[in-house]
Design a protein around this motif. Structure first.
Motif, PDB file in Angstrom:
ATOM      1  N   SER A 163       0.831  -1.204   0.000  1.00 53.02           N
ATOM      2  CA  SER A 163       0.000   0.000   0.000  1.00 53.02           C
ATOM      3  C   SER A 163       0.866   1.255   0.000  1.00 53.02           C
ATOM      4  O   SER A 163       0.638   2.193  -0.770  1.00 53.02           O
ATOM      5  CB  SER A 163      -0.932   0.003   1.218  1.00 53.02           C
ATOM      6  N   THR A 213       1.432   3.824  -3.287  1.00 51.62           N
ATOM      7  CA  THR A 213       1.052   5.228  -3.093  1.00 51.62           C
ATOM      8  C   THR A 213       2.202   6.154  -3.454  1.00 51.62           C
ATOM      9  O   THR A 213       2.026   7.148  -4.172  1.00 51.62           O
ATOM     10  CB  THR A 213       0.640   5.474  -1.633  1.00 51.62           C
ATOM     11  N   LYS A 228       3.031   8.819  -7.200  1.00 49.18           N
ATOM     12  CA  LYS A 228       3.362  10.239  -7.203  1.00 49.18           C
ATOM     13  C   LYS A 228       4.452  10.578  -8.215  1.00 49.18           C
ATOM     14  O   LYS A 228       4.567  11.723  -8.657  1.00 49.18           O
ATOM     15  CB  LYS A 228       3.787  10.690  -5.808  1.00 49.18           C
TER      16      LYS A 228
END
Length: 578
Positions: A287, A291, A295
């Motif tokens: 996770s 994430t 970006k």
């Protein structure tokens, strides 16, 4: 070369490594190393292990992950939740402080690493999807509360035990009169300072004119300042003689070569906890990694991440550590500090190795209350009760699963909470798919589109009922669809055709096929045609391999509009059938 770099990602990013990446990775490594020194010591104590085990678990595992992992920013090492799970698991098989306890921690790391490696080799990363995010959030919230509560004994300077919240609170209350005042002052002050550092130090330093990067580094070094000041206070005021618990002697060495225990009884006792730690650790790690990768538009391979984390845990097992995974806080710090490649992790490992050799004598007088404050401040950021409010508003079933996970973890302990989380995730999935949404649709006037008759103004024909199941058909829901269609037909004697609109059906398993065959026979006896429309290619391929289409009491239509045009013929026209 490309196939090899798939299993050794270092061959991919290593070929493009340049001076700019080196500079950014070194800066990130310095910041993360400063953060990890007190954190590693604290998490080892949380796991019931000597403080040096936290340092050891943060050196070789990071190096191995930098070779096999795919995330450019993930920082691997001890984390709060896995440390708590480790203590809960090995506390059942060995007494804390014994050689058997340390050996069990090594065995647990080896088992976890082997499981992760096997899952990666067989590309089983998708299994993490069976744990629903709300349930995981509920478990982490409850684990954060348990961890914080378990550390209050160090803040108060008292003895207490317990694996559940009730046991911990009861033990704390019964031993409260034995609170050590100097320890309490150190613990409360350190906790308040660390909470203030998180929010208030950086704005203060920026207002004083310090550059943003320097202010950020100083903020990350806040725990180190707390360690230095409280250590000097204990040493200078001889508080160790007044009952303040200290870390004591820490071996001044690099990680030793260690050998896990291979007793069949121990392996059997730790198998299930190792599986739970592997799953929870992987879910948390992937996770965070995905994430941060999103970006920068980078790609994370879940199966290779399993191999990277597996290698890290195997490395921990043979170098005096315990189970590790990717940590949220340190990974975000690593990312924000500008880490470009996994080499930042390797540089962090080098920094920790230097600390293990040169700095460990300096933590002799470090109060355990300061380490407890570090843990409490870190884990309370994981507590998120807003998940209860969000799930209550969106789905009562999800809310029930989250609430049950939190309550079971607090009331029965970590292992029960993890098991409940896994079971509830699966039950929730089965509940949602056992009674799928099935829409009865009609033709939107002037178009070729079909929509739910209860939501749109549509045209229908009393002799035709078209149903659109919005879920794959498998053994859990096959009988539900069969009964729904038969009930719908029984309520309207005018129906001559049933059309199953298959646009949302991605799979029909054998149980569902048998249910469709039984439905076809029942409708045939009632002189009602069963038709299919908009069947997807892979589903059609599976159906063609059976006798179902040959025995079908109706037709298969390319589109629902074709079915509508063919079946809305004048009533005296014979019904087409195959």
């Amino acid at each position: 070369m490309s196939r090899l770099s798939r299993y050794l990602p270092i061959l991919d990013w290593g070929r493009r490594y340049d001076r700019g990446a080196l500079s950014n990775d070194l800066i990130a490594a310095v910041i993360v190393t400063i953060m990890l020194i007190p954190q590693s010591l604290a998490y080892a104590l949380l796991a019931g292990l000597p403080p040096e085990a936290g340092i050891y678990a943060s050196i070789v595992p990071i190096l191995l992950y930098s070779v096999f992992g795919t995330s450019r920013a993930l920082a691997v090492g001890p984390v709060a939740v896995v440390s708590l799970m480790t203590a809960a698991a090995i506390g059942q098989v060995a007494e804390q402080g014994t050689m058997g306890y340390a050996a069990a921690a090594l065995t647990l790391a080896l088992l976890s690493g082997a499981m992760l490696l096997l899952m990666g080799v067989f590309r089983l990363g998708f299994l993490a999807s069976f744990l629903s995010h709300p349930v995981i959030a509920g478990f982490i919230t409850a684990a954060g509360i348990l961890i914080a509560a378990s550390q209050l004994r160090h803040i108060l300077g008292i003895e207490s035990d317990g694996h559940t919240l009730i046991e911990i609170v009861a033990s704390l209350v019964s031993n409260l009169p034995e609170t050590n005042l100097p320890t309490l002052i150190i613990g409360v002050t350190a906790t308040a300072f660390l909470f203030w550092v998180r929010k208030g130090l950086k704005p203060l330093l920026r207002s004083l004119g310090l550059p943003a990067r320097a202010a950020d580094i100083a903020t990350k070094a806040g725990p180190v300042l707390a360690v230095v000041v409280t250590t000097l206070a204990v040493w200078g005021l001889s508080l160790g003689d007044r009952g303040v618990a200290i870390v004591g002697a820490v071996p001044q060495s690099l990680p030793p070569l260690t050998l896990p225990a291979f007793s069949p009884d121990l392996l059997g006792a730790l198998f299930l906890p190792a599986l739970m730690i592997s799953i929870i650790g992987f879910v948390e790690s992937i996770s965070v990694a995905q994430t941060l990768a999103a970006k920068k538009r980078q790609r994370i391979d879940p199966d290779q991440e399993l191999i990277g984390l597996g290698a890290a845990n195997v490395g921990a097992a043979f170098t005096g550590g315990y189970p590790v995974t990717g940590g949220f806080a340190r990974s975000v710090v690593n990312f924000d500090a500008g880490a470009e490649t996994p080499a930042a992790g390797a540089f962090t490992a080098a920094g920790l190795a230097i600390a293990a050799v040169a700095l460990t004598p300096l933590v002799f007088f470090l109060p355990k209350a300061t380490l407890a404050a570090t843990i409490i401040v870190a884990v309370l950021s994981l507590v998120d009760f807003s998940i209860l409010r969000k799930t209550w508003r969106y789905s009562r079933a999800d809310f029930a699963a989250v609430a049950a996970t939190i309550l079971l973890t607090l009331a029965l302990g970590v292992e029960a909470g993890v098991s409940a989380g896994v079971v509830l995730s699966l039950v929730l999935h089965l509940m949602k798919t056992s009674k799928p949404h099935v829409a009865e649709v009609g033709l939107v006037p002037g178009t070729h589109h079909f929509r739910n008759i209860h939501r749109h103004e549509v045209t229908t024909d009393p002799a035709i009922v078209t149903l659109r199941p919005d879920e794959r058909l498998y053994f859990v829901n096959a009988r539900f669809l069969e009964n729904l269609i038969l009930d719908r037909v029984a309520r309207n004697k005018e129906i001559r055709h049933v059309v199953l609109m298959c646009a949302a059906i991605n799979e029909i398993d054998f149980s569902a096929l048998e249910s469709l065959e039984a439905l076809n026979e029942r409708l045939k006896d009632a002189d009602i045609g069963l038709h299919l429309s908009e069947v997807k290619g892979p589903v059609m391929d599976r159906l063609k391999a059976t006798h179902f289409l040959e025995d079908l009491n109706g037709k298969v239509f390319l589109s629902q509009y074709d079915a509508w045009c063919a079946l809305t013929e004048p009533r005296d026209t014979p019904r087409a059938a195959e």
